[in-house]
Enzyme design. Sequence first.
Site, mmCIF file in Angstrom:
data_model
loop_
_atom_site.group_PDB
_atom_site.id
_atom_site.type_symbol
_atom_site.label_atom_id
_atom_site.label_comp_id
_atom_site.label_asym_id
_atom_site.label_seq_id
_atom_site.Cartn_x
_atom_site.Cartn_y
_atom_site.Cartn_z
ATOM 1 N N GLY A 59 1.833 4.438 4.199
ATOM 2 C CA GLY A 59 2.684 3.448 3.563
ATOM 3 C C GLY A 59 2.837 2.159 4.335
ATOM 4 O O GLY A 59 3.360 2.155 5.439
ATOM 5 N N SER A 60 2.420 1.049 3.792
ATOM 6 C CA SER A 60 2.408 -0.170 4.585
ATOM 7 C C SER A 60 2.205 -1.395 3.704
ATOM 8 O O SER A 60 2.197 -1.310 2.482
ATOM 9 C CB SER A 60 1.311 -0.090 5.643
ATOM 10 O OG SER A 60 0.120 0.407 5.074
ATOM 11 N N ARG A 61 2.007 -2.542 4.352
ATOM 12 C CA ARG A 61 1.855 -3.818 3.657
ATOM 13 C C ARG A 61 0.795 -4.635 4.386
ATOM 14 O O ARG A 61 0.724 -4.608 5.625
ATOM 15 C CB ARG A 61 3.203 -4.540 3.670
ATOM 16 C CG ARG A 61 3.235 -5.947 3.089
ATOM 17 C CD ARG A 61 4.649 -6.468 3.196
ATOM 18 N NE ARG A 61 4.831 -7.798 2.640
ATOM 19 C CZ ARG A 61 5.869 -8.154 1.917
ATOM 20 N NH1 ARG A 61 6.818 -7.266 1.627
ATOM 21 N NH2 ARG A 61 5.988 -9.397 1.471
ATOM 22 N N MET B 154 0.845 -1.187 0.000
ATOM 23 C CA MET B 154 0.000 0.000 0.000
ATOM 24 C C MET B 154 0.885 1.243 0.000
ATOM 25 O O MET B 154 1.604 1.496 0.956
ATOM 26 C CB MET B 154 -0.898 0.006 1.247
ATOM 27 C CG MET B 154 -1.740 -1.244 1.411
ATOM 28 S SD MET B 154 -2.436 -1.398 3.072
ATOM 29 C CE MET B 154 -3.543 0.008 3.112
#
Length: 202
Positions: A168-170, A81
């Site tokens: 911002g991430s996963r 993301m």
Amino acid sequence: MRFYFRKEGILFYGLSFAFFVIFLFLNYFFAFLFFILTLFFLYFFRDPEREIPKEGVVSPADGRVIKVEEKERELKVSIFMSPFNVHINRAPISGKITKIEYKKGKKYPADSEKSSDLNESNTFYIENEKYNLRVKQIAGILARRIVSFKKEGDTVQKGERIGLIKFGSRVEVFLSGSFNLLISKGDKVYAGYTIIAKEKET
């Protein structure tokens, strides 16, 4: 498409808008910068309504599929993301949250493999009569906080909002059983809308 702005972002877009108003009387250049920042925060914390499909397992996140892996009858799909994606996470299936597991960790970039095992994470275990899966929220290098909207024992509907990650991430989803995968590496997916897998017919 109807959408609204998450209350979790009030501190961000509220403060940036306040500085915008202050600098209108002091410096137009900085006022302009804070105006742009306010628009970015509003955009980041947007929360659009989604039409949830009845069949299959839906994506838990908006973003790009960066890895698909299958080990010992468990399918793992990793979604990156970016700061420009909607950051609301949704339940891939209807069911009961049997466990929520939070782990402190590092701040590696969310698109690196290290982040999956070493970064701060929050994992939902969701079960129903057909499916048994996990949704893992992983903080990235820019992520400041993982937010969970649910608690252990809660029952969720497919596509229901379960949390968000700030900046911002996963997100990873682990499926146990026999499935037909409907997405592949590089695909763009949308939380609660894109069907990522269906159970194999016997």
